[in-house]
Design an enzyme around this catalytic site. Structure first.
Site, PDB file in Angstrom:
ATOM      1  N   ALA A  62       0.850  -1.199   0.000  1.00 49.29           N
ATOM      2  CA  ALA A  62       0.000   0.000   0.000  1.00 49.29           C
ATOM      3  C   ALA A  62       0.881   1.243   0.000  1.00 49.29           C
ATOM      4  CB  ALA A  62      -0.868  -0.021   1.253  1.00 49.29           C
ATOM      5  N   GLY A 103       0.823  -5.014   1.088  1.00 49.29           N
ATOM      6  CA  GLY A 103      -0.343  -5.103   0.224  1.00 49.29           C
ATOM      7  C   GLY A 103      -0.024  -5.726  -1.126  1.00 49.29           C
ATOM      8  N   GLU A 106      -0.315  -9.262  -0.474  1.00 48.34           N
ATOM      9  CA  GLU A 106      -1.740  -9.547  -0.222  1.00 48.34           C
ATOM     10  C   GLU A 106      -2.524  -9.592  -1.532  1.00 48.34           C
ATOM     11  OE1 GLU A 106      -1.845  -6.362   2.788  1.00 48.34           O
ATOM     12  OE2 GLU A 106      -2.854  -7.831   4.074  1.00 48.34           O
ATOM     13  N   GLU A 126       4.319  -4.927   7.617  1.00 48.21           N
ATOM     14  CA  GLU A 126       3.443  -3.946   8.267  1.00 48.21           C
ATOM     15  C   GLU A 126       3.770  -3.747   9.739  1.00 48.21           C
ATOM     16  OE1 GLU A 126       2.508  -6.158   6.056  1.00 48.21           O
ATOM     17  OE2 GLU A 126       0.970  -5.373   4.728  1.00 48.21           O
TER      18      GLU A 126
HETATM   19  N1  3HC Z   1       4.481   3.530   0.197  1.00 45.92           N
HETATM   20  C1  3HC Z   1       4.920   4.745  -0.187  1.00 45.92           C
HETATM   21  N2  3HC Z   1       6.198   5.021  -0.484  1.00 45.92           N
HETATM   22  C2  3HC Z   1       7.078   4.019  -0.374  1.00 45.92           C
HETATM   23  C3  3HC Z   1       6.705   2.732   0.034  1.00 45.92           C
HETATM   24  C4  3HC Z   1       5.337   2.494   0.311  1.00 45.92           C
HETATM   25  N3  3HC Z   1       4.874   1.291   0.674  1.00 45.92           N
HETATM   26  N4  3HC Z   1       7.808   1.951   0.059  1.00 45.92           N
HETATM   27  C5  3HC Z   1       8.827   2.728  -0.333  1.00 45.92           C
HETATM   28  N5  3HC Z   1       8.393   3.978  -0.585  1.00 45.92           N
HETATM   29  C6  3HC Z   1       9.169   5.114  -1.091  1.00 45.92           C
HETATM   30  C7  3HC Z   1      10.207   5.593  -0.091  1.00 45.92           C
HETATM   31  O1  3HC Z   1       9.635   6.517   0.803  1.00 45.92           O
HETATM   32  C8  3HC Z   1      11.217   6.217  -1.004  1.00 45.92           C
HETATM   33  O2  3HC Z   1      10.709   7.479  -1.394  1.00 45.92           O
HETATM   34  P1  3HC Z   1      11.686   8.695  -1.733  1.00 45.92           P
HETATM   35  O3  3HC Z   1      12.444   8.267  -2.950  1.00 45.92           O
HETATM   36  O4  3HC Z   1      10.765   9.831  -1.932  1.00 45.92           O
HETATM   37  O5  3HC Z   1      12.563   8.839  -0.525  1.00 45.92           O
HETATM   38  C9  3HC Z   1      11.199   5.323  -2.223  1.00 45.92           C
HETATM   39  O6  3HC Z   1       9.945   4.645  -2.186  1.00 45.92           O
HETATM   40  C10 3HC Z   1      12.302   4.304  -2.261  1.00 45.92           C
HETATM   41  O7  3HC Z   1      12.326   3.608  -1.028  1.00 45.92           O
HETATM   42  P2  3HC Z   1      13.686   3.195  -0.327  1.00 45.92           P
HETATM   43  O8  3HC Z   1      14.603   4.353  -0.292  1.00 45.92           O
HETATM   44  O9  3HC Z   1      13.325   2.539   0.954  1.00 45.92           O
HETATM   45  O10 3HC Z   1      14.242   2.144  -1.373  1.00 45.92           O
HETATM   46  P3  3HC Z   1      14.955   0.764  -1.123  1.00 45.92           P
HETATM   47  O11 3HC Z   1      15.226   0.220  -2.466  1.00 45.92           O
HETATM   48  O12 3HC Z   1      16.080   0.934  -0.157  1.00 45.92           O
HETATM   49  O13 3HC Z   1      13.876  -0.170  -0.395  1.00 45.92           O
HETATM   50  C11 3HC Z   1      11.730  -1.227  -0.052  1.00 45.92           C
HETATM   51  C12 3HC Z   1      12.705  -0.560  -1.059  1.00 45.92           C
HETATM   52  C13 3HC Z   1      12.337  -2.548   0.464  1.00 45.92           C
HETATM   53  C14 3HC Z   1      10.448  -1.490  -0.760  1.00 45.92           C
HETATM   54  C15 3HC Z   1      11.518  -0.289   1.159  1.00 45.92           C
HETATM   55  O14 3HC Z   1      11.174   0.978   0.671  1.00 45.92           O
HETATM   56  C16 3HC Z   1      10.418  -0.721   2.087  1.00 45.92           C
HETATM   57  O15 3HC Z   1      10.644  -1.550   2.946  1.00 45.92           O
HETATM   58  N6  3HC Z   1       9.240  -0.108   1.936  1.00 45.92           N
HETATM   59  C17 3HC Z   1       8.164  -0.300   2.863  1.00 45.92           C
HETATM   60  C18 3HC Z   1       7.398  -1.544   2.530  1.00 45.92           C
HETATM   61  C19 3HC Z   1       6.215  -1.676   3.437  1.00 45.92           C
HETATM   62  O16 3HC Z   1       6.235  -1.359   4.617  1.00 45.92           O
HETATM   63  N7  3HC Z   1       5.128  -2.198   2.866  1.00 45.92           N
HETATM   64  C20 3HC Z   1       3.912  -2.362   3.578  1.00 45.92           C
HETATM   65  C21 3HC Z   1       3.094  -1.156   3.376  1.00 45.92           C
HETATM   66  S1  3HC Z   1       1.695  -1.181   4.420  1.00 45.92           S
HETATM   67  C22 3HC Z   1       0.592  -2.141   3.575  1.00 45.92           C
HETATM   68  O17 3HC Z   1       0.875  -2.645   2.530  1.00 45.92           O
HETATM   69  C23 3HC Z   1      -0.736  -2.185   4.235  1.00 45.92           C
HETATM   70  C24 3HC Z   1      -1.550  -3.299   3.755  1.00 45.92           C
HETATM   71  O18 3HC Z   1      -1.376  -4.420   4.577  1.00 45.92           O
HETATM   72  C25 3HC Z   1      -3.008  -2.916   3.776  1.00 45.92           C
END
Ligand code: 3HC
Ligand code: NAI
Length: 705
Positions: A62, A103, A106, A126
């Protein structure tokens, strides 16, 4: 910019979605994906569908930026999209390459089949942002891989190599390279079978129940309670997984949803999401675009093989960068090299490093007493005594021997980087790299931008920080930079509280219960009380108007510098790092209070925490207004990564915003009446006063500002 394309491969529609850089599933992407899926379902020429991501990855999940906003719920939300996929009358196959998280995973669990490439990593992270998977992950994953594995994936939050799931119903196939051709082939086969009457497999129809589930859940709950007491999400994850094993699917799904929404609005989740974006924002510098060319860093040098110099050298060695280590005398050099070798050998003993890797690391180190050996270094970091005269001498030498274009860095913790730069003919190449002790372990690196530091030097050091696995935060030049300038006010308050009636153990206990890794007195004992003493002596000359409690000076006069002398604010036993309350110190404090004519009073934990944390916040507001820190969230990152501030509170600025700045200022007003040793202390910094008066907040512009 979101993009969704649909291309036909025979009778299979391949729908590819993208939202750079990580294909997050924001509102626009969800709308476009739903439209493409509906179109493929309605198209009589299409018999099956493949869903895949652009740019070699599936999706990071997400869009976290939407959380807590109406856009997150706007139709179709992620859950709606997954229902659309799962209920499709035509088989849908997820083709997963690279990252497939949250997500994103998911969404794939809603598909009837999943084909992953061997480079794919799957996970539900998450929990790391204080949530649980809220689009069916806690219900579908246990049904496909079992409760035990699902607990590990969901509570661990780490990406897991796809191959570990190769034998489970989670993956229909694992392939090398692009998974799309295999997914198209599978969709073609399965659509034929489906046309012949075979039902489509749906994760919701699998069972997660079993006799082994209950003991697993008990074990998981006990572990989580012991380790993550301050975090609500892990226990809720377990509750939701239990529902997968014990309730009908739709009931479990509704339960998961209610827990997800509840967690979304907790201060802990808000703080963890703030920290996620803050960490990424910290690497951005307003006037230094990411396209700024950087200098090559292939070889480094460190001057001074003491506590910091040896730790910094180790950091470069761990990153595979050769280091020349320079000292004034053979003995000091020998001691520094021995310290480095001890750490490397310790890593081998603990099984963290192979003997071969340790040999390679060791060979990258070149100890020397000769400045001529620095001539090839691309960056030279000075970590000699904290004396301006010594630093000046070193930089004057460096100016003579360093090659053109070499970056000249100082690890000073308090001295004026501009004054150090001025001793060279190349101030544009000079920068501060303020590592924290132990430098090979602590994540934080304050990068001190001098008045004349060149933009490419700054960009190079920010990039180098990533190579060294450090979290870099840019600071302007001022005494103590961001972190130590703030901690000075915190320590002042801690000492005033001893004068008023608290014991070191009471102060430490209060702030540790708030979540700090270590209270101020245990921290000072670890760092060395002589460091603060040295600074206070300098302050007494430079700023005689600033009030300090002299109790710490009395302690240092006894030679109680902390752990290294076997005693400080606490007593220490040989080979034991525990802090034991000290009778000598209690007597010393009592005597000091008598000399001040103070009658001791009991100070409640809440007052202790407010005084310490708001002392940090008020100084931080000044740091922000002066432009020493680029943004409030950078200050949070300094405290989260360098000073043991509780991560689940998001840093001092995030915490103050959560409390409300008006409330913070009101409380400071009350504190100024309780604590009258220094009435000026609790005067709100102009920025804090302004924001409090206008209902603003430090991070209002967002960590991404
Ligand atoms: N939503 C919005 N922005 C995101 C994002 C996300 N899920 N994941 C990464 N980004 C953005 C970062 O903020 C960053 O933005 P910027 O360039 O403006 O700074 C850009 O994407 C690149 O991210 P990283 O610098 O972290 O890049 P890496 O290559 O080092 O890592 C990654 C990539 C492993 C995907 C890491 O970004 C990460 O762990 N992201 C979070 C993943 C996450 O937590 N997913 C779950 C989301 S909650 C969800 O899905 C809810 C659902 O259950 C309903
Ligand atoms: P230290 O006293 O452990 O080491 C300093 C080393 O520099 C000694 O080995 C000394 O022999 C050597 N040295 C002195 N003059 C020299 C010269 N002219 N040429 C080459 N070597 C010389 O000191 P420490 O703690 O390592 O501090 C070094 C610097 O790092 C200081 O500027 C300090 O303020 C800063 N710093 C210290 C931190 C700490 O926790 N100790 C944390 C962050 C920064």
């Amino acid at each position: 910019m979101s993009s969704v394309t649909s291309v036909r491969h025979g009778a299979i529609a391949v729908i590819q979605f993208g939202e750079p850089p990580v294909n997050s599933l924001g509102q626009q992407t969800r709308v476009a994906l739903a439209a493409a899926i509906n179109a493929a379902i309605d198209d009589p020429a299409v018999s099956g569908i493949v869903i895949t991501g652009h740019n070699g990855l599936f999706s990071a999940g997400a869009d976290i930026r939407e959380f807590g906003t109406p856009t997150m719920l706007a139709a179709p939300n992620l859950a709606d999209l997954i229902v659309l996929v799962e209920s499709s009358p035509k088989p849908i196959v997820a083709a997963i390459a690279g990252t497939c998280l949250g997500g994103g995973l998911e969404l794939s669990l809603g598909c009837h089949y999943r084909v992953a490439s061997t480079n794919a990593k799957l996970g539900l992270p998450e929990v790391k942002i204080g949530l649980l998977p809220g689009a069916g992950g806690t219900q579908r994953l246990p049904r496909l891989i079992g409760v035990e594995a699902a607990l590990n994936v969901i509570l661990g939050g780490e990406p897991v190599p796809a191959k570990l799931f190769a034998q489970t119903p989670l993956l229909a196939a694992l392939v090398d390279g692009d998974p799309v051709p295999a997914a198209v082939a599978l969709a073609t086969d399965r659509s034929a079978e489906h046309a012949a009457g075979k039902p489509l497999p749906k994760a919701r129809e699998f069972s997660a129940a079993g006799p082994h589930v209950e003991p697993l859940l008990i074990f998981a709950r006990n572990t989580v309670r012991a380790t993550y007491a301050a975090y609500p999400a892990p226990l809720k994850c377990i509750d939701a997984i239990e529902a997968a094993a014990t309730k009908p699917f739709d009931e479990g799904l509704a339960y998961e949803r209610s827990l997800f929404v509840e967690l979304m609005f907790t201060p802990v989740s808000k703080a963890l999401r703030h920290a996620f974006f803050a960490e990424r924002a910290a690497s951005k510098i307003a006037d230094v675009p990411e396209s700024t060319p950087v200098r090559d860093i292939r070889a480094a040098a460190v001057i001074g093989a003491g506590t910091m110099g040896s730790g910094i050298a180790l950091t470069f060695l761990s990153a595979g960068i050769p280091v020349v280590l320079l000292e004034t005398g053979a003995d000091a050099l020998q001691r520094g090299v021995a310290r480095i070798r001890d750490v490397i050998e310790g890593q081998v003993k603990k099984g963290r490093l192979t003997v071969e890797a340790a040999t390679i690391r060791g060979a990258l180190l070149k100890p020397t007493l000769d400045y001529a050996d620095l001539a090839e270094a691309d960056i030279i970091i000075e970590a000699v005594f904290e004396e301006m005269s010594v630093k000046r001498q070193v930089f004057a030498q460096l100016d003579k021997v360093a090659k053109r274009g070499a970056i000249l860095a100082t690890n000073t913790s308090t001295l004026d980087v501009d004054a150090i730069a001025a001793t060279t003919s190349r101030p544009a190449d000079v920068i501060g790299t303020h590592f924290f002790s132990p430098a090979n372990i602590m994540k934080l690196l304050e990068v001190v931008r001098g008045r004349e530091t060149a933009k490419d030097v700054l960009a190079t050091v920010m990039k180098l920080a990533k190579t060294l696995r450090k979290t870099a935060v840019v600071s302007g030049v001022c005494d103590g930079f961001i972190g130590n300038r703030m901690i000075e006010q915190y320590i002042r308050q801690a000492l005033f509280m001893l004068d008023e009636g608290a014991s070191p153990a009471e102060v430490d206990a209060a702030v540790e219960a708030f979540g700090f890794a270590m209270g101020p007195f245990r921290m000072s004992d670890l760092a060395g009380n002589d460091i603060g003493w040295h600074i206070r002596k300098r302050r007494a000359i430079e700023r005689p108007d600033v009030m300090y409690s002299a109790v710490a000076d009395r302690l240092c006069e006894l030679g109680r510098f902390g752990q290294k002398t076997g005693g400080g604010w606490y007593d220490y036993k040989k080979g034991d790092r525990n802090a034991y309350p000290s009778g000598v110190v209690a007597e010393l404090i009592e005597k000091h209070r008598s000399s001040l004519g103070v009658t001791a009073r009991k100070i409640e934990p809440k007052e202790i925490v407010d005084r310490l944390v708001f002392a940090l916040v008020n100084e931080a507001a000044a740091i922000l207004e002066e432009g020493i820190a680029q943004r409030a969230s950078d200050i949070d990152i300094v405290y989260l990564t360098g000073y043991g501030f509780p991560v689940y509170r998001g840093g001092p600025m995030c915490y103050a915003d959560e409390v409300g700045l008006y409330t913070v200022v009101q409380r400071m007003r009350e504190l100024s009446r309780i604590h009258q040793s220094d009435p000026a202390f609790w005067t709100p910094s102009p920025l804090l006063a302004r924001l409090a008066a206008t209902g603003g907040s430090f991070n209002a512009a967002g960590a991404r500002s």
